[in-house]
Enzyme design. Sequence first.
Site, PDB file in Angstrom:
ATOM      1  CG  ASN A 395      42.092  38.995  46.105  1.00  0.00           C
ATOM      2  OD1 ASN A 395      41.621  38.101  46.800  1.00  0.00           O
ATOM      3  ND2 ASN A 395      42.755  38.747  45.007  1.00  0.00           N
ATOM      4  CG  ASP A 396      44.925  39.964  50.382  1.00  0.00           C
ATOM      5  OD1 ASP A 396      44.752  39.006  49.611  1.00  0.00           O
ATOM      6  OD2 ASP A 396      45.988  40.609  50.459  1.00  0.00           O
ATOM      7  CB  VAL A 397      39.795  43.411  52.863  1.00  0.00           C
ATOM      8  CG1 VAL A 397      41.117  44.072  53.144  1.00  0.00           C
ATOM      9  CG2 VAL A 397      39.154  43.946  51.604  1.00  0.00           C
ATOM     10  CB  VAL A 398      36.231  40.134  50.365  1.00  0.00           C
ATOM     11  CG1 VAL A 398      35.698  41.526  50.602  1.00  0.00           C
ATOM     12  CG2 VAL A 398      37.028  40.080  49.055  1.00  0.00           C
ATOM     13  CB  ALA A 436      47.957  37.931  51.378  1.00  0.00           C
TER      14      ALA A 436
END
Length: 469
Positions: A395-398, A436
């Site tokens: 999720n956050d890393v994309v 996050a």
Amino acid sequence: MQTLINFCYLIAAVLFIYGIKGMTLPKTAVRGNQLSALGMLIAVVAALADHNVISYGYIALGLAIGATIGVVMAKRVQMTEMPEMVAALNGFGGGASLMVAAASYLEAQKLENLVNFVPSLDWSVALIFGILTGAVTLTGSFVAVGKLMGKVGDAKQVKLYKAIVKLGFAILLAGSIYLVYGNPLHAELLLLALIVVCLILGVCLVMPIGGADMPVVVSLLNSYSGLAGSAAGFVLANNGLIITGSLVGASGLILTSIMCKAMNRSLVNVLFGGSMAAQAGVSKSENDAFYEGKVKVSSADEVAMLLDSASRVVFVPGYGLAVAQAQHATRELASMLQKKGAVVKYAIHPVAGRMPGHMNVLLAEAEVPYDQLVEMDTINPEFPQTDVAIVLGANDVVNPAASKDPASPIYGMPILDVHNSKTVVVVKRGLSPGFAGIPNELFIRDNSLMVNGDAKKVLQDIIAAMKDL
Ligand code: NAP
């Protein structure tokens, strides 16, 4: 004899350096680990022989007991429990350094016959530093283990912990000066009291940090355990400990800094900022409103058809892949696609998951070939030529907000540019945010499709659907 011992320390140091170098690549990591273990064996034997007071029988017995416990622990631990085990081992390292430093003080004091005992300044600084870092590492690591296991929750009274930390440091400073220069009557009791203060400091320093930040904390504590070992080396005048401790201290600090950079957060923010989701997170209603009516929901059958005609596919694993234990299903689908002639790669973000190298470890468990794991900077330019990017519990890393929205808490964090692929398939159970705590614009993009469900189950359904095509 001393020359031989120093030579052994030198050999051990060289083996440690080559060992750490080996661990920088998945392909050479096992060899790196073996070299480091050999270095440690040489260093332990040399250190014990150095003092000439312990019989070789005891050295062999200690090694046998320690090695047996280590082998049993390593064999029993699950891949997903690795962070806990690393944290516990750090704690033991800190505890050992603490005991060595404390015993050295008592021994030196006894030798000087109590009354005339005035230690030198550098020795005293090393002693107090060794006790502080050793004790903080010991209790801090076990609080981290509790948080990683989900048994210790995030602390509410952050201010109280901060106040105790300040008070603890003040007591430590005053007590240390008195211990070294005051020639106290009951030095042993004072030393014991200072150790207790340092142990409490370890608890109070780690308690206010969010559970999800534990990997950074464990890496930092790993560095502390090295510094504690190094300080114990100065106290004992043992070159082997000084070298090994410095190597561990430096490499732990470098890893901590890499992790903070990859999350675009400062170490101060991680250590004193509280839980990130609590600082930045949006409410459930705000999150739902962000996605309302904009997500294109797809199915395993539809994705199977899409993949059937794809010639370049990139899998993007994240924390959800670890939760679902979907690594074997991912590998199975990848092999099917390769047999059909597609080029398959895995995009690895440095902080995907909850510990450094989390995705590498998971995919290695499923025996994904190392050359298919591609790091972020290398894979990013390849996304525009990718037919289908399959995001598995990431999720956050994309999240494109990291590069586009200056108001976003993750603004500045480098991300995997999956949104540039021709089609993006996002596999997750629902619309919950990631670590996050913020929504992700990727999920509502024109070229995105979402398949809701547990990553392993969805992958198994896609595999079944592909077999039926
Ligand atoms: P993430 O942002 O935490 O998102 C994980 C996603 O997985 C969630 O949105 C969740 O959505 C989904 N999920 C959970 N269980 C699932 C399952 N069984 N099947 C399918 N999906 C599932 O993960 P990430 O993209 O890997 O990012 C990692 C985050 O952790 C970053 O913010 C990073 O800074 C932080 N972090 C990493 C480290 C490290 O060392 N790697 C250390 C500290 C912090 P649903 O609930 O809707 O399914």
